[in-house]
Design a protein around this motif. Structure first.
Motif, PDB file in Angstrom:
ATOM      1  N   GLY A 150      13.613  13.248 -12.824  1.00 15.50           N
ATOM      2  CA  GLY A 150      14.320  14.176 -11.946  1.00 15.50           C
ATOM      3  C   GLY A 150      15.740  14.434 -12.385  1.00 15.50           C
ATOM      4  O   GLY A 150      16.263  13.826 -13.310  1.00 15.50           O
ATOM      5  N   GLY A 151      16.369  15.365 -11.693  1.00 13.66           N
ATOM      6  CA  GLY A 151      17.756  15.700 -11.980  1.00 13.66           C
ATOM      7  C   GLY A 151      18.126  17.015 -11.308  1.00 13.66           C
ATOM      8  O   GLY A 151      17.302  17.612 -10.615  1.00 13.66           O
ATOM      9  N   PRO A 152      19.364  17.431 -11.453  1.00 15.80           N
ATOM     10  CA  PRO A 152      20.419  16.738 -12.195  1.00 15.80           C
ATOM     11  C   PRO A 152      21.040  15.618 -11.374  1.00 15.80           C
ATOM     12  O   PRO A 152      21.195  15.747 -10.157  1.00 15.80           O
ATOM     13  N   TRP A 153      21.401  14.543 -12.065  1.00 19.96           N
ATOM     14  CA  TRP A 153      22.069  13.427 -11.418  1.00 19.96           C
ATOM     15  C   TRP A 153      23.560  13.738 -11.296  1.00 19.96           C
ATOM     16  O   TRP A 153      24.103  14.500 -12.088  1.00 19.96           O
ATOM     17  N   PRO A 154      24.214  13.171 -10.303  1.00 14.29           N
ATOM     18  CA  PRO A 154      25.620  13.541 -10.051  1.00 14.29           C
ATOM     19  C   PRO A 154      26.551  13.134 -11.182  1.00 14.29           C
ATOM     20  O   PRO A 154      26.312  12.146 -11.878  1.00 14.29           O
ATOM     21  N   LYS A 155      27.616  13.899 -11.320  1.00 14.63           N
ATOM     22  CA  LYS A 155      28.654  13.579 -12.283  1.00 14.63           C
ATOM     23  C   LYS A 155      29.721  12.716 -11.612  1.00 14.63           C
ATOM     24  O   LYS A 155      29.895  12.761 -10.404  1.00 14.63           O
ATOM     25  N   GLY A 156      30.414  11.945 -12.392  1.00 17.16           N
ATOM     26  CA  GLY A 156      31.514  11.152 -11.862  1.00 17.16           C
ATOM     27  C   GLY A 156      31.093   9.902 -11.128  1.00 17.16           C
ATOM     28  O   GLY A 156      31.917   9.258 -10.478  1.00 17.16           O
ATOM     29  N   LYS A 157      29.806   9.516 -11.213  1.00 17.51           N
ATOM     30  CA  LYS A 157      29.333   8.271 -10.596  1.00 17.51           C
ATOM     31  C   LYS A 157      28.741   7.373 -11.664  1.00 17.51           C
ATOM     32  O   LYS A 157      28.069   7.842 -12.587  1.00 17.51           O
ATOM     33  N   VAL A 212       0.809  -1.223   0.000  1.00 11.68           N
ATOM     34  CA  VAL A 212       0.000   0.000   0.000  1.00 11.68           C
ATOM     35  C   VAL A 212       0.841   1.271   0.000  1.00 11.68           C
ATOM     36  O   VAL A 212       0.287   2.374  -0.061  1.00 11.68           O
ATOM     37  N   ALA A 213       2.171   1.149   0.062  1.00 12.86           N
ATOM     38  CA  ALA A 213       3.013   2.349   0.047  1.00 12.86           C
ATOM     39  C   ALA A 213       4.430   1.986  -0.345  1.00 12.86           C
ATOM     40  O   ALA A 213       4.897   0.859  -0.107  1.00 12.86           O
ATOM     41  N   LEU A 214       5.102   2.981  -0.952  1.00 14.61           N
ATOM     42  CA  LEU A 214       6.514   2.836  -1.298  1.00 14.61           C
ATOM     43  C   LEU A 214       7.198   4.163  -1.010  1.00 14.61           C
ATOM     44  O   LEU A 214       6.750   5.220  -1.468  1.00 14.61           O
ATOM     45  N   THR A 215       8.275   4.097  -0.240  1.00 14.55           N
ATOM     46  CA  THR A 215       9.071   5.292   0.061  1.00 14.55           C
ATOM     47  C   THR A 215      10.467   5.106  -0.516  1.00 14.55           C
ATOM     48  O   THR A 215      11.153   4.131  -0.199  1.00 14.55           O
ATOM     49  N   VAL A 216      10.881   6.036  -1.364  1.00 15.48           N
ATOM     50  CA  VAL A 216      12.210   5.998  -1.979  1.00 15.48           C
ATOM     51  C   VAL A 216      13.028   7.142  -1.406  1.00 15.48           C
ATOM     52  O   VAL A 216      12.609   8.301  -1.443  1.00 15.48           O
ATOM     53  N   THR A 217      14.184   6.819  -0.867  1.00 18.41           N
ATOM     54  CA  THR A 217      15.079   7.827  -0.280  1.00 18.41           C
ATOM     55  C   THR A 217      16.173   8.186  -1.270  1.00 18.41           C
ATOM     56  O   THR A 217      16.848   7.300  -1.816  1.00 18.41           O
ATOM     57  N   ILE A 218      16.344   9.485  -1.504  1.00 19.21           N
ATOM     58  CA  ILE A 218      17.435   9.964  -2.354  1.00 19.21           C
ATOM     59  C   ILE A 218      18.639  10.176  -1.441  1.00 19.21           C
ATOM     60  O   ILE A 218      18.597  11.004  -0.536  1.00 19.21           O
ATOM     61  N   PRO A 219      19.722   9.437  -1.639  1.00 12.61           N
ATOM     62  CA  PRO A 219      20.846   9.487  -0.687  1.00 12.61           C
ATOM     63  C   PRO A 219      21.562  10.842  -0.692  1.00 12.61           C
ATOM     64  O   PRO A 219      21.470  11.618  -1.647  1.00 12.61           O
ATOM     65  N   GLU A 220      22.271  11.121   0.399  1.00 10.25           N
ATOM     66  CA  GLU A 220      23.076  12.331   0.505  1.00 10.25           C
ATOM     67  C   GLU A 220      24.111  12.362  -0.620  1.00 10.25           C
ATOM     68  O   GLU A 220      24.675  11.332  -0.993  1.00 10.25           O
ATOM     69  N   GLY A 221      24.340  13.538  -1.140  1.00  8.74           N
ATOM     70  CA  GLY A 221      25.281  13.676  -2.238  1.00  8.74           C
ATOM     71  C   GLY A 221      24.638  13.584  -3.599  1.00  8.74           C
ATOM     72  O   GLY A 221      25.275  13.881  -4.615  1.00  8.74           O
ATOM     73  N   VAL A 222      23.384  13.171  -3.632  1.00  8.37           N
ATOM     74  CA  VAL A 222      22.615  13.144  -4.877  1.00  8.37           C
ATOM     75  C   VAL A 222      21.608  14.274  -4.780  1.00  8.37           C
ATOM     76  O   VAL A 222      20.517  14.117  -4.225  1.00  8.37           O
ATOM     77  N   ASP A 223      21.975  15.430  -5.263  1.00  7.19           N
ATOM     78  CA  ASP A 223      21.184  16.647  -5.059  1.00  7.19           C
ATOM     79  C   ASP A 223      20.272  16.910  -6.253  1.00  7.19           C
ATOM     80  O   ASP A 223      20.581  17.721  -7.137  1.00  7.19           O
ATOM     81  N   LEU A 224      19.172  16.179  -6.267  1.00 10.76           N
ATOM     82  CA  LEU A 224      18.178  16.416  -7.315  1.00 10.76           C
ATOM     83  C   LEU A 224      17.435  17.708  -7.004  1.00 10.76           C
ATOM     84  O   LEU A 224      16.870  17.869  -5.927  1.00 10.76           O
ATOM     85  N   LYS A 225      17.429  18.617  -7.960  1.00 15.39           N
ATOM     86  CA  LYS A 225      16.712  19.874  -7.753  1.00 15.39           C
ATOM     87  C   LYS A 225      15.212  19.705  -7.950  1.00 15.39           C
ATOM     88  O   LYS A 225      14.412  20.457  -7.387  1.00 15.39           O
ATOM     89  N   SER A 226      14.841  18.733  -8.766  1.00 16.69           N
ATOM     90  CA  SER A 226      13.419  18.529  -9.028  1.00 16.69           C
ATOM     91  C   SER A 226      13.128  17.062  -9.249  1.00 16.69           C
ATOM     92  O   SER A 226      14.012  16.281  -9.615  1.00 16.69           O
ATOM     93  N   ALA A 227      11.873  16.683  -9.007  1.00 13.90           N
ATOM     94  CA  ALA A 227      11.396  15.330  -9.273  1.00 13.90           C
ATOM     95  C   ALA A 227       9.905  15.410  -9.529  1.00 13.90           C
ATOM     96  O   ALA A 227       9.166  16.039  -8.764  1.00 13.90           O
TER      97      ALA A 227
END
Length: 221
Positions: free
Chosen positions: A104-111, A40-55
């Protein structure tokens, strides 16, 4: 087969990569696993260092989606995305799955990849956390987090494409420049010939008229 089935039955990305430093769509495939309760639910965590400005989430009938944000200095980043069934009857059982998508984005560079820890909640209140990352390619965690693959951005200089376009344009321009003089010369020659012919016809007509008039005078006298 006994080992393959449990490994496949977890929250996972559909494998579509996104571009480093850019924006892209992430699709998470979520199968129902509990024989006693519905997801009945799904929670997705965006990890630290992945700074998405929008989703932005793709609407799912019977479900709501919330994008949570977190302050980072003077800016904000997307920290979590939560999908929730508006009614337990809108959940899905162990013979079904749902696709949860967001852009969403921007996704990190160098990963090369980003893990998205996810919590799957059931109608009986139980929660399964998919948050483990394999230490190497040979190992398979019991509760693996979905992995989003990141591709390096394409070369923005576009040397080959730019040169190709420039060469094509230059070739077309050169072709036009070389063809134009010949065309103009032919056109000028044609009109010159027409003018000469017209002049000769006019002179012939004048001579003929003068001869007729002279003959009439002689006859009349």
């Amino acid at each position: 087969m006994a080992f393959a089935a449990p490994a496949a039955a977890h929250v996972r990305s559909d494998g579509t990569p996104v571009t480093q430093g850019g924006y892209g769509i992430v699709r998470l495939i979520v199968p129902g696993e509990s024989e006693r309760a519905a997801t009945v639910a799904l929670t997705v965590t965006i990890p630290e260092g992945v700074d998405l400005k929008s989703a932005r989430t793709l609407p799912i009938p019977g479900w709501t989606a919330t994008v949570e944000r977190q302050k980072v200095g003077s800016a904000e980043r997307v920290s979590r995305i939560v999908w929730t069934a508006t009614d337990p009857a809108n959940g899905f059982g162990n013979t079904e799955y749902r696709e949860f998508s967001f852009s969403g984005g921007p996704w990190p560079k160098g990963k090369d990849s980003v893990a998205l820890p996810s919590d799957q909640r059931y109608s009986d209140g139980s929660v399964v956390s998919w948050n483990e990352v394999a230490v190497d390619k040979a190992s398979e965690p019991e509760h693996p987090a979905p992995i989003v693959t990141l591709n390096a951005a394409a070369d923005g200089h576009g040397h080959d494409g730019g040169h190709g376009e420039s060469a094509t344009a230059a070739g077309a321009s050169h072709h036009d420049d070389t063809a134009a003089p010949g065309a103009n010369e032919s056109s000028d020659g044609l009109w010159h010939s027409i003018s000469v012919i017209g002049l000769l016809l006019a002179l012939a007509a004048s001579v003929a008229v003068a001869w007729v008039l002279r003959r009439d005078r002689v006859t009349g006298s």
